[in-house]
Design a protein around this motif. Structure first.
Motif, mmCIF file in Angstrom:
data_model
loop_
_atom_site.group_PDB
_atom_site.id
_atom_site.type_symbol
_atom_site.label_atom_id
_atom_site.label_comp_id
_atom_site.label_asym_id
_atom_site.label_seq_id
_atom_site.Cartn_x
_atom_site.Cartn_y
_atom_site.Cartn_z
ATOM 1 N N LEU A 44 -14.709 -9.745 -12.582
ATOM 2 C CA LEU A 44 -15.721 -8.915 -11.928
ATOM 3 C C LEU A 44 -15.157 -8.119 -10.757
ATOM 4 N N GLY A 45 -13.905 -8.374 -10.388
ATOM 5 C CA GLY A 45 -13.275 -7.622 -9.305
ATOM 6 C C GLY A 45 -13.737 -8.010 -7.916
ATOM 7 N N CYS A 46 -14.339 -9.190 -7.763
ATOM 8 C CA CYS A 46 -14.804 -9.648 -6.443
ATOM 9 C C CYS A 46 -13.628 -10.275 -5.696
ATOM 10 N N THR A 47 -12.780 -9.434 -5.148
ATOM 11 C CA THR A 47 -11.565 -9.899 -4.482
ATOM 12 C C THR A 47 -11.772 -10.193 -3.005
ATOM 13 N N TYR A 48 -12.901 -9.779 -2.444
ATOM 14 C CA TYR A 48 -13.178 -10.015 -1.029
ATOM 15 C C TYR A 48 -14.031 -11.270 -0.889
ATOM 16 N N PHE A 49 -13.497 -12.282 -0.201
ATOM 17 C CA PHE A 49 -14.251 -13.511 0.065
ATOM 18 C C PHE A 49 -14.971 -13.332 1.394
ATOM 19 N N ASP A 50 -16.289 -13.513 1.390
ATOM 20 C CA ASP A 50 -17.080 -13.312 2.600
ATOM 21 C C ASP A 50 -17.373 -14.632 3.316
ATOM 22 N N TRP A 51 -18.049 -15.569 2.641
ATOM 23 C CA TRP A 51 -18.370 -16.847 3.274
ATOM 24 C C TRP A 51 -18.689 -17.904 2.222
ATOM 25 N N LEU A 52 -18.673 -19.163 2.679
ATOM 26 C CA LEU A 52 -19.045 -20.318 1.854
ATOM 27 C C LEU A 52 -19.797 -21.272 2.760
ATOM 28 N N SER A 53 -20.897 -21.819 2.277
ATOM 29 C CA SER A 53 -21.662 -22.799 3.051
ATOM 30 C C SER A 53 -22.501 -23.627 2.085
ATOM 31 N N ALA A 54 -23.424 -24.405 2.644
ATOM 32 C CA ALA A 54 -24.279 -25.260 1.820
ATOM 33 C C ALA A 54 -25.684 -25.288 2.399
ATOM 34 N N VAL A 55 -26.617 -25.753 1.584
ATOM 35 C CA VAL A 55 -27.998 -25.967 1.992
ATOM 36 C C VAL A 55 -28.393 -27.349 1.490
ATOM 37 N N ASP A 56 -28.966 -28.149 2.366
ATOM 38 C CA ASP A 56 -29.431 -29.480 1.979
ATOM 39 C C ASP A 56 -30.833 -29.334 1.400
ATOM 40 N N GLU A 57 -30.971 -29.659 0.129
ATOM 41 C CA GLU A 57 -32.270 -29.600 -0.528
ATOM 42 C C GLU A 57 -32.678 -31.017 -0.907
ATOM 43 N N PRO A 58 -33.552 -31.643 -0.107
ATOM 44 C CA PRO A 58 -33.955 -33.026 -0.371
ATOM 45 C C PRO A 58 -34.472 -33.210 -1.794
ATOM 46 N N GLY A 59 -34.029 -34.280 -2.416
ATOM 47 C CA GLY A 59 -34.433 -34.584 -3.779
ATOM 48 C C GLY A 59 -33.613 -33.856 -4.836
ATOM 49 N N THR A 60 -32.807 -32.891 -4.428
ATOM 50 C CA THR A 60 -31.994 -32.123 -5.373
ATOM 51 C C THR A 60 -30.516 -32.328 -5.126
ATOM 52 N N GLY A 61 -30.075 -32.157 -3.896
ATOM 53 C CA GLY A 61 -28.664 -32.278 -3.535
ATOM 54 C C GLY A 61 -28.271 -31.187 -2.561
ATOM 55 N N PHE A 62 -26.974 -30.959 -2.451
ATOM 56 C CA PHE A 62 -26.466 -29.900 -1.587
ATOM 57 C C PHE A 62 -26.138 -28.695 -2.457
ATOM 58 N N ARG A 63 -26.762 -27.579 -2.176
ATOM 59 C CA ARG A 63 -26.461 -26.352 -2.909
ATOM 60 C C ARG A 63 -25.342 -25.637 -2.166
ATOM 61 N N VAL A 64 -24.165 -25.610 -2.773
ATOM 62 C CA VAL A 64 -23.000 -24.960 -2.183
ATOM 63 C C VAL A 64 -22.961 -23.526 -2.694
ATOM 64 N N CYS A 65 -22.805 -22.581 -1.773
ATOM 65 C CA CYS A 65 -22.848 -21.155 -2.098
ATOM 66 C C CYS A 65 -21.585 -20.470 -1.603
ATOM 67 N N ALA A 66 -21.036 -19.584 -2.424
ATOM 68 C CA ALA A 66 -19.905 -18.756 -2.031
ATOM 69 C C ALA A 66 -20.297 -17.298 -2.251
ATOM 70 N N HIS A 67 -20.175 -16.497 -1.199
ATOM 71 C CA HIS A 67 -20.521 -15.078 -1.279
ATOM 72 C C HIS A 67 -19.228 -14.277 -1.362
ATOM 73 N N VAL A 68 -19.060 -13.556 -2.475
ATOM 74 C CA VAL A 68 -17.865 -12.733 -2.689
ATOM 75 C C VAL A 68 -18.319 -11.307 -3.003
ATOM 76 N N VAL A 69 -17.402 -10.354 -2.792
ATOM 77 C CA VAL A 69 -17.779 -8.947 -2.899
ATOM 78 C C VAL A 69 -16.703 -8.174 -3.651
ATOM 79 N N SER A 70 -17.144 -7.224 -4.462
ATOM 80 C CA SER A 70 -16.239 -6.289 -5.119
ATOM 81 C C SER A 70 -16.327 -4.965 -4.374
ATOM 82 N N LEU A 71 -15.180 -4.469 -3.941
ATOM 83 C CA LEU A 71 -15.132 -3.207 -3.205
ATOM 84 C C LEU A 71 -14.467 -2.111 -4.026
#
Length: 195
Positions: free
Chosen positions: A48-75
């Motif tokens: 997809l050409g998303c060579t720019y890494f912006d950020w990575l973090s998580a969200v605690d969702e009780p009863g589900t788990g930790f949703r880990v997210c990585a935001h990447v960008v194609s320029l």
């Protein structure tokens, strides 16, 4: 045609049969299972050409788990294409392979996510505390983390004047600027007590 433009309809074809995708507010979000986390990030970078890494973090969702997210960008070209890759790890075993081999910039973000949520990133080259003082116990961004300062010392006052047990005077009710008194104008004119 860039495969990015075929998404979200082609999510299963591009990222694997268990992947789902949606587009909202010019952000494409792809959800993948834990086992496809590294493969999804490689696809984002290489196909997809998303060579720019912006950020990575998580969200605690009780009863589900930790949703880990990585935001990447194609320029590539004149169009900026944003992609959010997400996966969910369980509260009981919060473990995910490290993305440092794909995006070197993920190292700092994984350290922060480990420190704040307790998500272990296997194969991370230097998963040590980053922000919290030495000897800090717990993970402060988890929903089950107890704010010890509020347990030891109660909140010092009321939210609004007159709400405390001391019985002080209440704040005078005011209308926002430009809003007429409903007792002087409108369908309830003359039917309400004065403000």
């Amino acid at each position: 045609m860039n495969p990015y433009d075929r998404l979200p309809d082609a999510a299963a074809e591009i990222f694997g049969e268990e992947a789902t995708a949606e587009r909202q507010y010019d952000l494409l979000t792809v959800d993948v299972p834990v086992g496809s986390w590294i493969a999804a990030l490689e696809i984002a970078r290489d196909k997809l050409g998303c060579t720019y890494f912006d950020w990575l973090s998580a969200v605690d969702e009780p009863g589900t788990g930790f949703r880990v997210c990585a935001h990447v960008v194609s320029l590539e070209g004149r169009k900026v294409r944003r992609l959010l890759v997400r996966t969910t790890v369980s509260h009981e075993a919060p473990e995910l392979p490290s993305a440092v081999g794909i995006y070197a910039g993920a190292g700092w973000h994984e350290r922060e996510t480990h420190e704040m949520f307790g998500v272990d990133f296997t194969d991370h080259p230097h998963l040590v505390p980053l922000l919290l003082p030495e000897g800090f116990e717990g993970y402060p961004l988890r929903k089950d983390f107890i704010l010890a300062a509020r347990v030891v010392k109660a909140w010092p006052g009321a939210k609004e004047p007159g709400e405390s047990e001391h019985g002080g005077p209440k704040r005078r009710q005011m209308l926002p600027p430009g809003v007429p008194d409903p007792n002087e104008w409108g369908p309830l004119k003359g039917q309400l007590p004065p403000a």
